[in-house]
Design a protein around this motif. Structure first.
Motif, PDB file in Angstrom:
ATOM      1  N   GLU A 239      46.328  45.348  40.366  1.00 53.85           N
ATOM      2  CA  GLU A 239      45.061  45.209  39.610  1.00 53.85           C
ATOM      3  C   GLU A 239      45.050  43.936  38.780  1.00 53.85           C
ATOM      4  OE1 GLU A 239      44.108  48.657  37.300  1.00 53.85           O
ATOM      5  OE2 GLU A 239      44.244  49.985  39.037  1.00 53.85           O
ATOM      6  N   THR A 240      46.161  43.669  38.101  1.00 47.80           N
ATOM      7  CA  THR A 240      46.250  42.471  37.257  1.00 47.80           C
ATOM      8  C   THR A 240      46.120  41.212  38.090  1.00 47.80           C
ATOM      9  OG1 THR A 240      47.722  43.673  35.772  1.00 47.80           O
ATOM     10  CG2 THR A 240      47.690  41.284  35.553  1.00 47.80           C
ATOM     11  N   ALA A 242      44.779  40.825  41.099  1.00 41.28           N
ATOM     12  CA  ALA A 242      43.421  40.723  41.662  1.00 41.28           C
ATOM     13  C   ALA A 242      42.440  40.214  40.606  1.00 41.28           C
ATOM     14  CB  ALA A 242      42.970  42.079  42.191  1.00 41.28           C
ATOM     15  N   ARG A 243      42.561  40.718  39.391  1.00 38.77           N
ATOM     16  CA  ARG A 243      41.659  40.303  38.307  1.00 38.77           C
ATOM     17  C   ARG A 243      41.840  38.817  37.977  1.00 38.77           C
ATOM     18  NH1 ARG A 243      42.748  44.401  35.263  1.00 38.77           N
ATOM     19  NH2 ARG A 243      44.184  43.348  33.858  1.00 38.77           N
ATOM     20  N   LEU A 244      43.099  38.385  37.875  1.00 36.13           N
ATOM     21  CA  LEU A 244      43.380  36.975  37.574  1.00 36.13           C
ATOM     22  C   LEU A 244      42.815  36.064  38.662  1.00 36.13           C
ATOM     23  CD1 LEU A 244      47.098  37.230  36.368  1.00 36.13           C
ATOM     24  CD2 LEU A 244      45.164  36.446  34.988  1.00 36.13           C
ATOM     25  N   ASN A 245      42.933  36.497  39.915  1.00 37.45           N
ATOM     26  CA  ASN A 245      42.445  35.700  41.033  1.00 37.45           C
ATOM     27  C   ASN A 245      40.917  35.662  41.045  1.00 37.45           C
ATOM     28  OD1 ASN A 245      42.649  34.240  43.548  1.00 37.45           O
ATOM     29  ND2 ASN A 245      42.015  36.127  44.553  1.00 37.45           N
ATOM     30  N   THR A 246      40.297  36.831  40.893  1.00 31.17           N
ATOM     31  CA  THR A 246      38.828  36.921  40.946  1.00 31.17           C
ATOM     32  C   THR A 246      38.183  36.075  39.855  1.00 31.17           C
ATOM     33  OG1 THR A 246      39.001  39.151  41.831  1.00 31.17           O
ATOM     34  CG2 THR A 246      36.880  38.522  40.893  1.00 31.17           C
ATOM     35  N   TYR A 247      38.743  36.129  38.660  1.00 31.80           N
ATOM     36  CA  TYR A 247      38.102  35.446  37.527  1.00 31.80           C
ATOM     37  C   TYR A 247      38.758  34.102  37.205  1.00 31.80           C
ATOM     38  CZ  TYR A 247      35.817  39.920  37.031  1.00 31.80           C
ATOM     39  OH  TYR A 247      35.086  41.065  37.280  1.00 31.80           O
ATOM     40  N   GLY A 249      41.632  33.371  36.198  1.00 35.70           N
ATOM     41  CA  GLY A 249      42.081  33.555  34.814  1.00 35.70           C
ATOM     42  C   GLY A 249      43.522  33.138  34.542  1.00 35.70           C
TER      43      GLY A 249
END
Length: 327
Positions: A239-240, A242-247, A249
């Protein structure tokens, strides 16, 4: 660990690894054998790469991460007919045995075995590795993708040196170690010491546990894109990541740093008086001083001039890692 200035023998071995062929004894690295019916599904769920798509004879690099996607180790996996062989960092061998064991549940058909003591590992490094591999009878592996491997006379011969330089990794029974080592040297490979390997590791940016791979960093900050599958579904830390990649970040990146003089590992990296990062590895070579360090992404990248402790530095790219978002 910091590496001191390398001697003439190490310099010659590094030169061979760059322009000829060198061989490094990596037998002190850990080897964990994962077997039984659920082995691929299990490893798929425990690390960043896509194990479910691998067939016997293939392999990959993968990162073992915590539930918050912090890095534990960079691991190379080889899928055999009846097991998966993991090549792990020396300092992570015992930890990973315990950590993986903790995630085997009652219904899982997974067996773990530490086979470090009964096996040996050599890495052939350099553009002339093909010649040695051919003479060892493993010519069929030449030109195949990274991680692919064949077995010849009880020796697993795999594409990839463990560094960014082309080469091969050999895993063999410990009882055969001396004979095969002598054979490789007779075929013209130059012995690459652990210290010379460490120098090449730093120059090329291969991250190491307790230095670049710690609870402070995730695989995207390290730049290990090739080890991450973004469409394989759920795994620990997914989850972490995927979130970093999507945004987009990622707040800091691992870079090489060309230094004007020696520097202490752990030194703050600064621009003017503002701290923008930390030095994680350092080595001295005949060409000068070099380090690895994390730099805040907003500070800049290649060509950036920085202060590392009392030393001046310039940010450069290193071939083992990449900071381009994959398409």
């Amino acid at each position: 660990m910091a590496t001191s200035a390398i001697d003439g023998k190490d310099a010659a071995a590094i030169q061979a690894a760059t322009a000829g062929v060198a061989v490094c004894d990596r037998s002190f690295w850990g080897r964990i054998r994962v077997s039984d019916d659920d082995r691929l599904r299990f490893l798929h769920n425990q690390s960043t790469n896509d194990f479910q798509s691998l067939k016997p004879g293939q392999g990959c690099d993968t990162v073992m991460v915590t539930s918050t996607a912090r890095t534990i180790d960079l691991v190379t996996a080889y899928v055999l007919d009846d097991a998966v062989l993991l090549l792990v960092s020396p300092s992570r061998r015992e930890f990973l045995m315990q950590w993986l064991d903790r995630y085997i549940f009652f219904a899982d058909k997974v067996q773990l075995a530490d086979v470090t003591d009964e096996t040996a590992t050599f890495s052939l490094v350099g553009p002339d590795s093909d010649t040695v591999i051919e003479k060892l009878g493993a010519g069929a592996i030449i030109g195949q993708p990274y991680g692919n491997h064949i077995s010849v006379d009880d020796i697993v011969v795999a594409v990839g040196s463990g560094l960014a330089t082309v080469g091969y990794t050999l895993i063999l029974p410990a009882s055969n170690k001396q004979k095969v080592w002598s054979q490789i040297l007779e075929l013209g490979a130059v012995e690459l010491s652990d210290r010379a390997w460490e120098t090449l590791r730093i120059l090329q940016g291969r991250p190491a546990p307790d230095l670049e791979l710690t609870d402070d960093y995730n695989p995207l900050e390290v730049g290990l894109w090739q080890t991450i599958s973004f469409n394989k579904g759920c795994y620990i830390g997914q989850e972490t990541i995927a979130r970093l990649n999507t945004y987009k970040g990622v707040k800091q990146y691992l870079w090489g740093i060309r230094l004007s003089a020696a520097a202490e590992i752990g030194s703050a990296i600064a621009i003017a008086d503002e701290k923008v990062g930390k030095l994680t590895s350092y080595t001295e070579t005949p060409e000068g001083h070099f380090g690895l360090g994390y730099i805040k992404s907003k500070a800049g990248g290649i060509g950036l001039k920085v202060q590392v402790g009392e030393t001046e530095g310039e940010i450069v790219a290193v071939p083992f890692v990449s900071h381009e978002y994959p398409n």
